[in-house]
Design an enzyme around this catalytic site. Structure first.
Site, PDB file in Angstrom:
ATOM      1  N   SER A  90       0.849  -1.197   0.000  1.00 10.14           N
ATOM      2  CA  SER A  90       0.000   0.000   0.000  1.00 10.14           C
ATOM      3  C   SER A  90       0.878   1.238   0.000  1.00 10.14           C
ATOM      4  CB  SER A  90      -0.894   0.023   1.238  1.00 10.14           C
ATOM      5  OG  SER A  90      -1.533   1.286   1.386  1.00 10.14           O
ATOM      6  N   TYR A 112      -2.483  -1.136   9.954  1.00 10.38           N
ATOM      7  CA  TYR A 112      -2.463  -1.316   8.499  1.00 10.38           C
ATOM      8  C   TYR A 112      -1.156  -0.811   7.901  1.00 10.38           C
ATOM      9  CZ  TYR A 112      -4.060  -1.188   3.635  1.00 10.38           C
ATOM     10  OH  TYR A 112      -4.167  -1.380   2.281  1.00 10.38           O
TER      11      TYR A 112
END
Length: 256
Positions: A147, A161
């Site tokens: 990401s 995350y």
């Protein structure tokens, strides 16, 4: 004779495993790989949606097998690979896509919440890669879906995350070094920015778009085909001299 450049993006005769393939980006990756010629092993915990994705793969003229898989369980990753070998006799590509996103303030995040994200996004990718690498032949490719939050700070509190995706980039570098030589397996990652997905659907649109407008030179959400193309590039012989890299597909966010 030199191979025509567009043929380098073909995956004819190859078998690809896609984790988290039941919906969203993972389903899109599976169909794109099928369109490039690959047969598919489709893995996810939510098996009710896998058959619909398998039908799309078959509509593209390729074969598909579905496997109920919780990638946080190493034994289930081994079963996933075994199903692919039984059906197709080989595994050439792994797309490590299974993952979850959360947004919890760090002082309120419970240990089990943090561990759940790390266990799926990072540990699960490792177990899947480990299971596939045991049977992959030289020339195979692993693509980890990281990401842009491995590079930049989010608009929301996303410690778990962000840590999991930054860890996945580190894992990518290390596995690429370990498996490049005798094994001949390339390991790379893509780092998507914000795409229309189940994760972004849960975010208030005005908050997300204001953040994108501020941080991204392109100023918009990404589109599925734009990420599909990047994943296909890293999965295919077109990227045969690339390993250990993370390709940002984020509208310029991480470089802005």
């Amino acid at each position: 004779m030199t191979t025509p450049v567009l043929d380098l993006f073909r995956l004819d005769g190859r078998v690809a495993v896609v984790t988290g393939a039941s919906s969203g980006l993972g389903a899109g990756f599976a169909v794109a790989l099928a369109q490039a010629g690959a047969d598919l092993v489709l893995a996810a915990r939510r098996t009710d949606k896998l058959e619909a994705v398998a039908d799309q793969v078959r509509a593209a003229g390729r074969r598909a097998v579905t496997v109920a898989t919780d990638v946080t369980e190493p034994e289930q990753c081994e079963v996933m690979v075994g199903a692919g070998l039984e059906e197709f006799g080989r595994i050439d590509v792994l797309i490590n896509n299974a993952g979850i996103g959360t947004a919890v303030p760090a002082l309120r995040e419970r240990p089990e919440e943090f561990r759940r994200v790390i266990d799926l996004n990072l540990n699960g990718a490792y177990w899947s890669a480990q299971a596939c690498a045991k049977v992959m032949e030289p020339g195979s490719s692993i693509v980890n879906v990281a990401s842009t939050l491995g590079f930049i700070t989010s608009y929301a509190p996303q410690a778990a995350y962000s840590a999991s995706k930054a860890g996945l980039m580190g894992l990518t570098r290390d596995l690429s070094a370990q498996w490049a030589g005798r094994r001949g397996i390339r390991v790379n990652a893509v780092a998507p920015g914000y795409f229309a997905s189940e994760m972004t659907a849960a975010v208030p649109e005005d908050l997300l778009m204001d953040f994108i407008a501020e941080r991204s030179p392109l100023g918009r959400l990404g589109r599925q085909h734009e990420l599909d193309a990047a994943v296909l590039f890293l999965a295919s012989p077109a990227s045969s001299y690339i390993t250990g890299s993370t390709l940002a597909v984020d509208g310029g966010m991480s470089g802005h």
